[in-house]
Motif scaffolding. Structure first.
Motif, PDB file in Angstrom:
ATOM      1  N   ALA A  45     -28.127  24.053  -3.278  1.00 43.37           N
ATOM      2  CA  ALA A  45     -28.516  23.024  -2.297  1.00 43.37           C
ATOM      3  C   ALA A  45     -27.273  22.356  -1.700  1.00 43.37           C
ATOM      4  N   GLU A  46     -26.295  22.109  -2.575  1.00 46.65           N
ATOM      5  CA  GLU A  46     -25.052  21.447  -2.133  1.00 46.65           C
ATOM      6  C   GLU A  46     -24.266  22.351  -1.168  1.00 46.65           C
ATOM      7  N   LYS A  47     -24.152  23.630  -1.511  1.00 48.93           N
ATOM      8  CA  LYS A  47     -23.369  24.563  -0.689  1.00 48.93           C
ATOM      9  C   LYS A  47     -24.029  24.868   0.657  1.00 48.93           C
ATOM     10  N   THR A  48     -25.342  24.678   0.739  1.00 49.99           N
ATOM     11  CA  THR A  48     -26.054  24.987   1.993  1.00 49.99           C
ATOM     12  C   THR A  48     -26.511  23.708   2.709  1.00 49.99           C
ATOM     13  N   ASN A  49     -25.953  22.578   2.295  1.00 52.79           N
ATOM     14  CA  ASN A  49     -26.335  21.278   2.892  1.00 52.79           C
ATOM     15  C   ASN A  49     -27.850  21.052   2.875  1.00 52.79           C
ATOM     16  N   GLY A  50     -28.466  21.447   1.761  1.00 55.89           N
ATOM     17  CA  GLY A  50     -29.896  21.204   1.607  1.00 55.89           C
ATOM     18  C   GLY A  50     -30.795  22.181   2.342  1.00 55.89           C
ATOM     19  N   GLU A  51     -30.204  23.238   2.932  1.00 58.98           N
ATOM     20  CA  GLU A  51     -31.017  24.216   3.671  1.00 58.98           C
ATOM     21  C   GLU A  51     -31.679  25.249   2.752  1.00 58.98           C
ATOM     22  N   PHE A  52     -31.158  25.392   1.520  1.00 59.59           N
ATOM     23  CA  PHE A  52     -31.714  26.349   0.561  1.00 59.59           C
ATOM     24  C   PHE A  52     -31.979  25.582  -0.733  1.00 59.59           C
ATOM     25  N   THR A  53     -33.247  25.367  -1.030  1.00 61.04           N
ATOM     26  CA  THR A  53     -33.602  24.558  -2.204  1.00 61.04           C
ATOM     27  C   THR A  53     -34.515  25.359  -3.142  1.00 61.04           C
ATOM     28  N   MET A  54     -34.585  24.897  -4.382  1.00 63.95           N
ATOM     29  CA  MET A  54     -35.401  25.564  -5.400  1.00 63.95           C
ATOM     30  C   MET A  54     -36.360  24.572  -6.039  1.00 63.95           C
ATOM     31  N   ASN A  55     -37.610  24.966  -6.104  1.00 66.64           N
ATOM     32  CA  ASN A  55     -38.640  24.160  -6.748  1.00 66.64           C
ATOM     33  C   ASN A  55     -38.910  24.788  -8.118  1.00 66.64           C
ATOM     34  N   ILE A  56     -38.413  24.141  -9.185  1.00 64.32           N
ATOM     35  CA  ILE A  56     -38.500  24.697 -10.541  1.00 64.32           C
ATOM     36  C   ILE A  56     -39.785  24.207 -11.203  1.00 64.32           C
TER      37      ILE A  56
END
Length: 334
Positions: A45-56
């Motif tokens: 999330a940090e490396k993509t500025n929040g554009e790629f996130t994971m819902n665990i």
């Protein structure tokens, strides 16, 4: 004005459509065993500025024994599973669950796991489930907690009902014990109800699944082996990522594993005080008894695995040798 609003809405939808959200299926509750997945999600999330996130999701997407099936049909994009839950679906990596491989610590466990995961035979077998290996969930050697009188001799394992899966279960069978492969989430209940006398787990699982609260003793040094639990991603989902997203994911694995190892190390430091606090007795198995256990529950099981997997068309000897050559390299490097 109306046209501007429509245009603005269209831009908003386009921006939202560009964001990538992955669902990740794990089980139990957040614990040392899942910390690398949370760290990976943070880094991506940090490396993509929040554009790629994971819902665990802890059990909300699938049963732990069906996570590989869920990946295969694209029900979610990432999942954790343990090889022993469905050994027939992931035969090649069961080499890592053979008893008494002699892996000494978590760094060695990571090295041998990732070496095996990188083998073409593993990639090919996983591809049948539309799965790609991402990283391991390294665990220390399993040990028993039990109720009643401590068992420190092999003769006392005869008839012992033990929660154990994979190669560890086979090792216990070799000395007359009766393994049952109830899932980790069911282990406490199995112990409480007397379905099993003992449970084989790594330290974090005895804590998080509560089996330590049922126990009167713990084997300090039985170390029969461990369970191998990969984190996999759905191949289609992985290939659909942008180059930047894929780079963010791939480049975060080593850091996520390093974080896991540091976190697990803290738990291991506290283990003795946890046993003391809960009044659990440490049982030390003699060298003579350990040597006997290895002789009966180690080498014959290794040979049988190689013969069986070779007959099924897998490069079994090659996978087996890779474990030991990797251990040799790691130790030479240290």
């Amino acid at each position: 004005m109306k046209h501007l609003t429509v245009a603005a809405l269209a831009t908003t939808f386009a921006t939202e459509a560009m964001a990538t959200e992955w669902n990740v299926s794990v089980w139990g509750s957040r614990r040392a065993f899942t910390e690398h997945i949370h760290k990976l999600a943070d880094l991506v999330a940090e490396k993509t500025n929040g554009e790629f996130t994971m819902n665990i999701s802890y059990g909300g997407l699938s049963k732990n024994t069906e996570n590989l099936d869920g990946i295969s049909i694209g029900a979610f994009e990432m999942a954790q599973f343990c090889a022993g839950y469905h050994a027939d679906k992931n035969r090649a990596i069961t080499v890592l669950e053979l008893p008494f491989l002699g892996v000494r610590n978590l760094d060695e466990e990571v090295a041998v796991s990732h070496a095996i995961y990188a083998h073409p035979a593993v990639a090919e077998e996983m591809a049948q489930w539309n799965a790609k290996m991402l990283m391991t969930s390294p665990m220390p050697q399993y040990n028993l907690v039990g109720t009643g009188n401590p068992r420190d001799k092999l003769a006392e394992f005869d008839g012992m009902r033990v929660r154990a899966t994979g190669g560890i279960g086979k090792a216990f069978t070799a000395v007359g014990a009766v393994p049952t492969s109830v899932t980790s989430s069911e282990a406490y209940q199995a112990m409480e109800s007397g379905v099993v006398d003992t449970v084989a787990f790594a330290q974090h699982a005895h804590l998080s699944f509560g089996t330590i609260n049922q126990a009167t003793w713990w084997t300090e040094n039985l170390n029969p082996g461990t369970v191998n639990c990969p984190v996999v991603v759905n191949i289609d989902a992985y290939e659909a990522l942008t180059d930047a997203e894929r780079a963010a994911l791939d480049s975060s694995v080593d850091e996520a594993i390093a974080y896991y190892l540091e976190n697990y190390g803290e738990l291991l430091k506290k283990w003795d005080s946890i046993l003391a606090e809960k009044g659990v007795k440490k049982v030390v198995i003699s060298d003579e008894q350990l040597a006997e256990f290895k002789k009966v529950g180690g080498e014959p099981i290794h040979k049988a695995w190689i013969a069986d997997m070779t007959a099924q068309g897998l490069p079994a000897q090659e996978l087996y040798d890779l474990v030991f050559s990797t251990l040799g390299k790691v130790r030479a490097g240290n």
